[in-house]
Design a protein around this motif. Structure first.
Motif, PDB file in Angstrom:
ATOM      1  N   ALA A   1       0.616  -1.161  -0.071  1.00 32.84           N
ATOM      2  CA  ALA A   1       0.062  -0.050   0.094  1.00 32.84           C
ATOM      3  C   ALA A   1       0.770   1.148   0.082  1.00 32.84           C
ATOM      4  O   ALA A   1       1.970   1.416   0.743  1.00 32.84           O
ATOM      5  CB  ALA A   1      -0.816   0.122   1.169  1.00 32.84           C
ATOM      6  N   TYR A   2       0.490   2.223  -0.605  1.00 34.02           N
ATOM      7  CA  TYR A   2       0.976   3.434  -0.719  1.00 34.02           C
ATOM      8  C   TYR A   2       1.566   4.179   0.472  1.00 34.02           C
ATOM      9  O   TYR A   2       2.752   4.369   0.635  1.00 34.02           O
ATOM     10  CB  TYR A   2       0.331   4.569  -1.528  1.00 34.02           C
ATOM     11  N   ARG A   3       0.825   4.005   1.565  1.00 31.01           N
ATOM     12  CA  ARG A   3       1.195   4.604   2.756  1.00 31.01           C
ATOM     13  C   ARG A   3       2.311   3.728   3.595  1.00 31.01           C
ATOM     14  O   ARG A   3       2.947   4.185   4.631  1.00 31.01           O
ATOM     15  CB  ARG A   3      -0.173   4.889   3.877  1.00 31.01           C
ATOM     16  N   LYS A   4       2.539   2.563   3.236  1.00 26.20           N
ATOM     17  CA  LYS A   4       3.435   1.508   3.857  1.00 26.20           C
ATOM     18  C   LYS A   4       4.776   1.680   3.073  1.00 26.20           C
ATOM     19  O   LYS A   4       5.753   1.173   3.644  1.00 26.20           O
ATOM     20  CB  LYS A   4       2.856   0.335   4.048  1.00 26.20           C
ATOM     21  N   GLN A   5       4.790   2.211   1.754  1.00 24.54           N
ATOM     22  CA  GLN A   5       6.126   2.299   1.120  1.00 24.54           C
ATOM     23  C   GLN A   5       7.288   2.926   1.665  1.00 24.54           C
ATOM     24  O   GLN A   5       8.348   2.375   1.617  1.00 24.54           O
ATOM     25  CB  GLN A   5       5.698   2.937  -0.199  1.00 24.54           C
ATOM     26  N   LYS A   6       6.776   3.933   2.411  1.00 23.61           N
ATOM     27  CA  LYS A   6       8.297   4.495   3.227  1.00 23.61           C
ATOM     28  C   LYS A   6       8.987   3.554   4.060  1.00 23.61           C
ATOM     29  O   LYS A   6      10.100   3.710   4.384  1.00 23.61           O
ATOM     30  CB  LYS A   6       7.647   5.857   3.953  1.00 23.61           C
ATOM     31  N   ALA A   7       8.295   2.893   4.735  1.00 25.01           N
ATOM     32  CA  ALA A   7       8.687   1.965   5.636  1.00 25.01           C
ATOM     33  C   ALA A   7       9.397   0.847   5.080  1.00 25.01           C
ATOM     34  O   ALA A   7      10.207  -0.254   5.913  1.00 25.01           O
ATOM     35  CB  ALA A   7       7.722   1.287   6.694  1.00 25.01           C
ATOM     36  N   CYS A   8       9.346   0.533   3.601  1.00 26.82           N
ATOM     37  CA  CYS A   8       9.903  -0.615   3.168  1.00 26.82           C
ATOM     38  C   CYS A   8      11.430  -0.595   3.293  1.00 26.82           C
ATOM     39  O   CYS A   8      12.060   0.559   2.867  1.00 26.82           O
ATOM     40  CB  CYS A   8       9.772  -0.746   1.732  1.00 26.82           C
ATOM     41  N   LYS A   9      12.218  -1.879   3.706  1.00 23.71           N
ATOM     42  CA  LYS A   9      13.505  -1.633   3.959  1.00 23.71           C
ATOM     43  C   LYS A   9      14.227  -2.239   2.748  1.00 23.71           C
ATOM     44  O   LYS A   9      13.962  -3.199   2.065  1.00 23.71           O
ATOM     45  CB  LYS A   9      14.158  -2.410   5.105  1.00 23.71           C
ATOM     46  N   ALA A  10      15.328  -1.378   2.158  1.00 23.29           N
ATOM     47  CA  ALA A  10      16.201  -1.883   1.152  1.00 23.29           C
ATOM     48  C   ALA A  10      16.796  -3.326   1.445  1.00 23.29           C
ATOM     49  O   ALA A  10      17.113  -3.286   2.692  1.00 23.29           O
ATOM     50  CB  ALA A  10      17.238  -0.978   0.749  1.00 23.29           C
ATOM     51  N   LEU A  11      16.813  -4.298   0.686  1.00 22.96           N
ATOM     52  CA  LEU A  11      17.545  -5.539   0.905  1.00 22.96           C
ATOM     53  C   LEU A  11      18.976  -5.457   0.688  1.00 22.96           C
ATOM     54  O   LEU A  11      19.496  -4.315   0.268  1.00 22.96           O
ATOM     55  CB  LEU A  11      17.294  -6.613  -0.090  1.00 22.96           C
ATOM     56  N   CYS A  12      19.826  -6.037   1.666  1.00 23.57           N
ATOM     57  CA  CYS A  12      21.077  -5.803   1.627  1.00 23.57           C
ATOM     58  C   CYS A  12      21.773  -7.320   1.388  1.00 23.57           C
ATOM     59  O   CYS A  12      21.655  -8.187   1.509  1.00 23.57           O
ATOM     60  CB  CYS A  12      21.768  -5.203   2.860  1.00 23.57           C
ATOM     61  N   GLY A  13      23.187  -7.023   0.957  1.00 18.80           N
ATOM     62  CA  GLY A  13      24.376  -8.027   0.938  1.00 18.80           C
ATOM     63  C   GLY A  13      23.998  -8.800  -0.275  1.00 18.80           C
ATOM     64  O   GLY A  13      23.665  -8.349  -1.696  1.00 18.80           O
ATOM     65  N   VAL A  14      24.063 -10.361  -0.111  1.00 19.00           N
ATOM     66  CA  VAL A  14      23.988 -11.229  -1.043  1.00 19.00           C
ATOM     67  C   VAL A  14      22.579 -11.188  -1.930  1.00 19.00           C
ATOM     68  O   VAL A  14      22.600 -11.128  -3.035  1.00 19.00           O
ATOM     69  CB  VAL A  14      23.983 -12.684  -0.566  1.00 19.00           C
ATOM     70  N   LYS A  15      21.428 -10.843  -1.325  1.00 17.51           N
ATOM     71  CA  LYS A  15      20.212 -10.725  -1.826  1.00 17.51           C
ATOM     72  C   LYS A  15      19.709  -9.782  -2.598  1.00 17.51           C
ATOM     73  O   LYS A  15      18.932  -9.708  -3.234  1.00 17.51           O
ATOM     74  CB  LYS A  15      19.228 -11.106  -0.702  1.00 17.51           C
ATOM     75  N   ALA A  16      20.447  -8.353  -2.340  1.00 14.61           N
ATOM     76  CA  ALA A  16      20.042  -7.268  -2.850  1.00 14.61           C
ATOM     77  C   ALA A  16      19.972  -7.019  -4.475  1.00 14.61           C
ATOM     78  O   ALA A  16      21.148  -7.529  -4.936  1.00 14.61           O
ATOM     79  CB  ALA A  16      20.882  -6.291  -2.239  1.00 14.61           C
TER      80      ALA A  16
END
Ligand code: NAG
Ligand code: NAG
Length: 304
Positions: A212-227
């Motif tokens: 949902a649009y209002r939740k997008q801000k809280a999405c965390k970038a994946l890191c390391g091997v998976k990103a």
């Protein structure tokens, strides 16, 4: 001796760039080995450039060698140019093309100190002056071409927001991708109004595509091997909705680029339109190729 200890610490701490091939060749700072030093310099500079685009070597402008008892040292004045490959693009540098004048070239003039350590060319430090071509050059070469805007231009950033929503809506990837950084913004005025052309890097997040649009801000970038990272080009013509095209690269297990502070603070005028190469200055101070200048002559005696 102290220098050697410092250097050894530096090498182990930073995995300093050494030449990738020709491991049998012992680098001794000789002039006919400059290609080895240049390769090491180009590689090291790109390994430490964490925003914007990769840079490619174009010319050797000066060289100064210092013979010391236990170390050799050469200071190269080199020119590099910005390529079209963003740093998240896994394409090898030799396949990345430098920009044409019509896109506004970006040139970095660097002084790089290269040493020989355990027979390898090792970069000790560098300092660069990175500049986009002047507006006059663009106008002479291509009067109708779009020109660069500062990377924080609010209208352009608004178009990126819309373009990214569009990409996520239409993509066939499972995750939601968010903005990593804007790489370049150019603009042009037409009868229909102002056009914006933006290039930006994106990163995969832990949220599903349809978050949902209002939740997008809280999405965390994946890191390391998976990103997984991607690179997009959007264009907004007049009042129309922006068009966007992105390429998503395979996961590469790289350090999250945003873990590094933004490079331009304190080094160039704010707001910049490009990402300059920031200096790398460990224990030694990087000097230019002709720093051995004699002190200025004393002022002339006052005339009566
Ligand atoms: C990813 O990189 C980290 C740090 O460089 C390393 O420790 C790890 O083994 C790597 N993982 C894979 C699967 O390559
Ligand atoms: C590189 O060295 C030259 C000669 O000393 C100097 O004029 C120039 O400013 C130096 N470049 C940078 C980026 O420090």
């Amino acid at each position: 001796m102290r220098e050697l200890v410092i250097l050894a610490a530096l090498v182990s701490a930073l995995h300093v760039a050494s030449l990738p091939t020709d491991t049998d060749v012992v680098y001794k700072c000789q002039e006919d080995q400059d290609n080895i030093a240049i390769l090491a310099a180009e590689r090291f500079i790109n390994d430490h450039h964490h925003h914007g685009y990769k840079f490619k070597f174009v010319s050797l402008d000066s060289r100064r060698a210092d013979e010391k008892t236990d170390l050799c040292e050469v200071i190269l004045g080199i020119t590099l140019e910005e390529t079209e490959c963003h740093i998240v693009n896994p394409k090898p540098l030799d396949q990345c093309t430098t920009r044409k004048e019509s896109e506004t070239k970006v040139t970095a003039k660097c002084n790089v100190t290269v040493l020989s350590f355990e027979g390898k060319a090792v970069v000790a430090c560098y300092i660069c002056d990175t500049k986009p071509d002047s507006h006059e050059i663009l106008v002479t070469k291509c009067p109708d071409c779009p020109s660069l805007l500062p990377l924080n231009d609010p209208k352009a950033l608004e178009s990126v927001k819309t373009a990214l929503q569009k990409f996520n809506k239409e993509s066939n990837h499972k995750s939601y991708f968010k903005l990593l950084e804007v790489g370049r913004i150019s603009t042009q005025w037409m009868f229909s109004g102002q056009d914006f052309f933006v290039q930006f890097a994106i990163t995969e997040t832990n949220c599903p595509k349809r978050v949902a649009y209002r939740k997008q801000k809280a999405c965390k970038a994946l890191c390391g091997v998976k990103a997984r990272y991607g690179f997009c080009k959007s264009s907004k013509v007049g009042n129309e909705e922006p068009e966007v095209e992105c390429e998503i690269y395979k996961a590469q297990n790289i350090t999250h680029p945003m873990k590094h502070p933004l490079p331009y603070r304190g080094f160039v005028k704010i707001p910049p339109s490009i990402y300059p190469i920031c200096p790398f200055l460990p224990p030694c101070l990087c000097q230019g190729p002709s720093d051995h200048v004699s002190p200025p002559p004393p002022p002339p005696p006052p005339t009566q």
